[in-house]
Design a protein around this motif. Structure first.
Motif, PDB file in Angstrom:
ATOM      1  N   LEU A 116      12.650  -1.400 -34.652  1.00 30.08           N
ATOM      2  CA  LEU A 116      11.210  -1.212 -34.811  1.00 30.08           C
ATOM      3  C   LEU A 116      10.472  -1.875 -33.650  1.00 30.08           C
ATOM      4  O   LEU A 116      10.914  -2.913 -33.133  1.00 30.08           O
ATOM      5  N   PRO A 117       9.362  -1.308 -33.223  1.00 31.36           N
ATOM      6  CA  PRO A 117       8.571  -1.980 -32.181  1.00 31.36           C
ATOM      7  C   PRO A 117       8.030  -3.303 -32.698  1.00 31.36           C
ATOM      8  O   PRO A 117       7.735  -3.448 -33.891  1.00 31.36           O
ATOM      9  N   ASN A 118       7.928  -4.260 -31.803  1.00 33.59           N
ATOM     10  CA  ASN A 118       7.394  -5.567 -32.173  1.00 33.59           C
ATOM     11  C   ASN A 118       5.876  -5.592 -32.035  1.00 33.59           C
ATOM     12  O   ASN A 118       5.285  -4.747 -31.348  1.00 33.59           O
ATOM     13  N   ALA A 119       5.281  -6.561 -32.669  1.00 36.29           N
ATOM     14  CA  ALA A 119       3.820  -6.686 -32.647  1.00 36.29           C
ATOM     15  C   ALA A 119       3.351  -7.269 -31.314  1.00 36.29           C
ATOM     16  O   ALA A 119       4.111  -7.909 -30.581  1.00 36.29           O
ATOM     17  N   SER A 120       2.086  -7.036 -31.010  1.00 33.05           N
ATOM     18  CA  SER A 120       1.444  -7.634 -29.840  1.00 33.05           C
ATOM     19  C   SER A 120       0.029  -8.033 -30.241  1.00 33.05           C
ATOM     20  O   SER A 120      -0.482  -7.618 -31.282  1.00 33.05           O
ATOM     21  N   VAL A 121      -0.590  -8.826 -29.391  1.00 26.94           N
ATOM     22  CA  VAL A 121      -1.963  -9.268 -29.679  1.00 26.94           C
ATOM     23  C   VAL A 121      -2.984  -8.220 -29.260  1.00 26.94           C
ATOM     24  O   VAL A 121      -4.193  -8.439 -29.405  1.00 26.94           O
ATOM     25  N   ASP A 122      -2.520  -7.079 -28.737  1.00 23.23           N
ATOM     26  CA  ASP A 122      -3.453  -6.027 -28.313  1.00 23.23           C
ATOM     27  C   ASP A 122      -4.028  -5.263 -29.500  1.00 23.23           C
ATOM     28  O   ASP A 122      -5.057  -4.602 -29.371  1.00 23.23           O
ATOM     29  N   LYS A 123      -3.327  -5.325 -30.645  1.00 22.61           N
ATOM     30  CA  LYS A 123      -3.804  -4.614 -31.836  1.00 22.61           C
ATOM     31  C   LYS A 123      -3.860  -5.599 -33.000  1.00 22.61           C
ATOM     32  O   LYS A 123      -2.854  -5.874 -33.645  1.00 22.61           O
ATOM     33  N   LEU A 124      -5.046  -6.126 -33.222  1.00 26.50           N
ATOM     34  CA  LEU A 124      -5.258  -7.082 -34.303  1.00 26.50           C
ATOM     35  C   LEU A 124      -6.224  -6.484 -35.320  1.00 26.50           C
ATOM     36  O   LEU A 124      -7.196  -5.823 -34.961  1.00 26.50           O
ATOM     37  N   GLY A 125      -5.941  -6.701 -36.581  1.00 24.04           N
ATOM     38  CA  GLY A 125      -6.815  -6.237 -37.650  1.00 24.04           C
ATOM     39  C   GLY A 125      -6.953  -7.301 -38.716  1.00 24.04           C
ATOM     40  O   GLY A 125      -6.560  -8.454 -38.517  1.00 24.04           O
ATOM     41  N   LYS A 126      -7.517  -6.923 -39.847  1.00 24.76           N
ATOM     42  CA  LYS A 126      -7.711  -7.868 -40.939  1.00 24.76           C
ATOM     43  C   LYS A 126      -7.022  -7.356 -42.192  1.00 24.76           C
ATOM     44  O   LYS A 126      -6.891  -6.154 -42.412  1.00 24.76           O
ATOM     45  N   GLU A 127      -6.567  -8.293 -42.987  1.00 23.78           N
ATOM     46  CA  GLU A 127      -5.867  -7.989 -44.235  1.00 23.78           C
ATOM     47  C   GLU A 127      -6.411  -8.918 -45.316  1.00 23.78           C
ATOM     48  O   GLU A 127      -6.819 -10.057 -45.031  1.00 23.78           O
ATOM     49  N   ARG A 128      -6.393  -8.449 -46.533  1.00 27.52           N
ATOM     50  CA  ARG A 128      -6.787  -9.287 -47.659  1.00 27.52           C
ATOM     51  C   ARG A 128      -5.536  -9.927 -48.228  1.00 27.52           C
ATOM     52  O   ARG A 128      -4.595  -9.252 -48.640  1.00 27.52           O
ATOM     53  N   GLY A 129      -5.470 -11.263 -48.209  1.00 27.92           N
ATOM     54  CA  GLY A 129      -4.307 -11.987 -48.686  1.00 27.92           C
ATOM     55  C   GLY A 129      -4.182 -11.966 -50.190  1.00 27.92           C
ATOM     56  O   GLY A 129      -5.081 -11.499 -50.914  1.00 27.92           O
ATOM     57  N   PRO A 130      -3.053 -12.502 -50.719  1.00 31.10           N
ATOM     58  CA  PRO A 130      -2.830 -12.485 -52.168  1.00 31.10           C
ATOM     59  C   PRO A 130      -3.876 -13.270 -52.954  1.00 31.10           C
ATOM     60  O   PRO A 130      -4.123 -12.986 -54.117  1.00 31.10           O
ATOM     61  N   ASN A 131      -4.505 -14.242 -52.288  1.00 32.77           N
ATOM     62  CA  ASN A 131      -5.540 -15.033 -52.956  1.00 32.77           C
ATOM     63  C   ASN A 131      -6.940 -14.503 -52.670  1.00 32.77           C
ATOM     64  O   ASN A 131      -7.929 -15.157 -52.994  1.00 32.77           O
ATOM     65  N   GLY A 132      -7.004 -13.323 -52.053  1.00 33.53           N
ATOM     66  CA  GLY A 132      -8.299 -12.732 -51.751  1.00 33.53           C
ATOM     67  C   GLY A 132      -8.900 -13.154 -50.434  1.00 33.53           C
ATOM     68  O   GLY A 132      -9.970 -12.689 -50.056  1.00 33.53           O
ATOM     69  N   GLN A 133      -8.207 -14.046 -49.726  1.00 34.53           N
ATOM     70  CA  GLN A 133      -8.747 -14.522 -48.456  1.00 34.53           C
ATOM     71  C   GLN A 133      -8.496 -13.503 -47.355  1.00 34.53           C
ATOM     72  O   GLN A 133      -7.535 -12.752 -47.380  1.00 34.53           O
ATOM     73  N   SER A 134      -9.393 -13.480 -46.377  1.00 35.90           N
ATOM     74  CA  SER A 134      -9.251 -12.582 -45.237  1.00 35.90           C
ATOM     75  C   SER A 134      -8.387 -13.251 -44.176  1.00 35.90           C
ATOM     76  O   SER A 134      -8.563 -14.439 -43.878  1.00 35.90           O
TER      77      SER A 134
END
Length: 257
Positions: free
Chosen positions: A229-247
């Motif tokens: 699988l391709p590895n991640a880079s800092v060129d594509k960053l987004g946001k996710e909602r964590g299990p505790n609701g935190q961003s």
């Protein structure tokens, strides 16, 4: 013609670059420091690995006062502030060895507020003593700020035929003693018919990631779908909602097949 001796040297390294020196930094003295440098005959010399401070050799007794110096540090890489783990307090420079009363007596670096929009990324505050009468006593080894990589969750987005399958992401470097990186389905996919998988724990960001992840079909057969699988880079960053609701910020990887 004035003669100068090196007073001190500072190197800034980064875990993101494999602990190599961090290029593209520009050091700007504060107004107070610039005035002190003019008064005491100090010159700032930028190097690919960091910065050096040189002191003019002057006749007479050197100043006994401890110099307080401050520098705003600007970075060419706008993403540096994203992949750096900024401490709650400050980075403290590691000593290159026993220097006695010479060189840096205290050096800290803290992230500068408002580093966006071309502002300084961090500032360095240090206290150093003037050179002794013997310029050969000047320190040679640099002081080092070792910046650490930020820990960021990886998130894979799968579309196409892959989205219809139950998937499993396998860390090929996992072992009984090192469980490796694990991924779980995320409810937030990029498209209505896509799927997404989020790493269970954050991963230190690196310019050349060393992770070896494989995509398999979940189940007893475990058919290999993508060997690497391709590895991640800092060129594509987004946001996710964590299990505790935190961003939280995630590194996004898109795979269509």
């Amino acid at each position: 013609m004035p003669r100068y001796s090196r007073l001190l040297a500072l190197d800034v390294t980064h875990e993101y670059l494999g602990h190599a020196a961090l290029p593209g930094l520009r050091y700007v003295p504060t107004a107070e420091t610039a005035a002190l440098m003019e008064q005491e005959g100090l010159l700032l010399r930028a190097l690919p690995r960091g910065v050096e401070l040189w002191q003019e050799q002057r006749a007479g007794v050197a100043s006994a006062a401890l110099w307080q110096l401050g520098f705003d540090v600007y970075a060419e890489d706008a993403l540096l502030r994203f992949y750096t783990a900024w401490p709650q307090d400050a980075y403290v420079a590691t000593t290159p060895g026993e220097q006695g009363a010479l060189g840096v007596l205290r050096a800290v670096a803290q992230p500068a507020r408002g580093g966006e929009g071309g502002g300084p990324l961090l500032w360095i505050d240090l206290a150093c003593a003037p050179l002794a009468a013997d310029p050969e006593a000047a320190p040679v080894s640099p002081w080092r700020f070792a910046l650490q990589s930020r820990l960021i969750h990886w998130k894979y987005f799968f579309s196409g035929g892959l989205a219809a399958k139950k998937l499993s992401i396998i860390d090929l470097d996992a072992s009984d003693s090192e469980p490796g990186w694990a991924f779980a389905p995320s409810p937030l996919a990029a498209t209505a018919n896509g799927t997404a998988y989020l790493s269970a724990s954050p991963v230190p960001m690196q310019s050349i990631p060393r992770q070896r992840l494989q995509l398999r079909e979940a189940g007893a057969t475990g058919k290999v779908l993508i060997r690497r699988l391709p590895n991640a880079s800092v060129d594509k960053l987004g946001k996710e909602r964590g299990p505790n609701g935190q961003s939280m910020i995630v590194a996004e990887i898109y795979v269509h097949q």
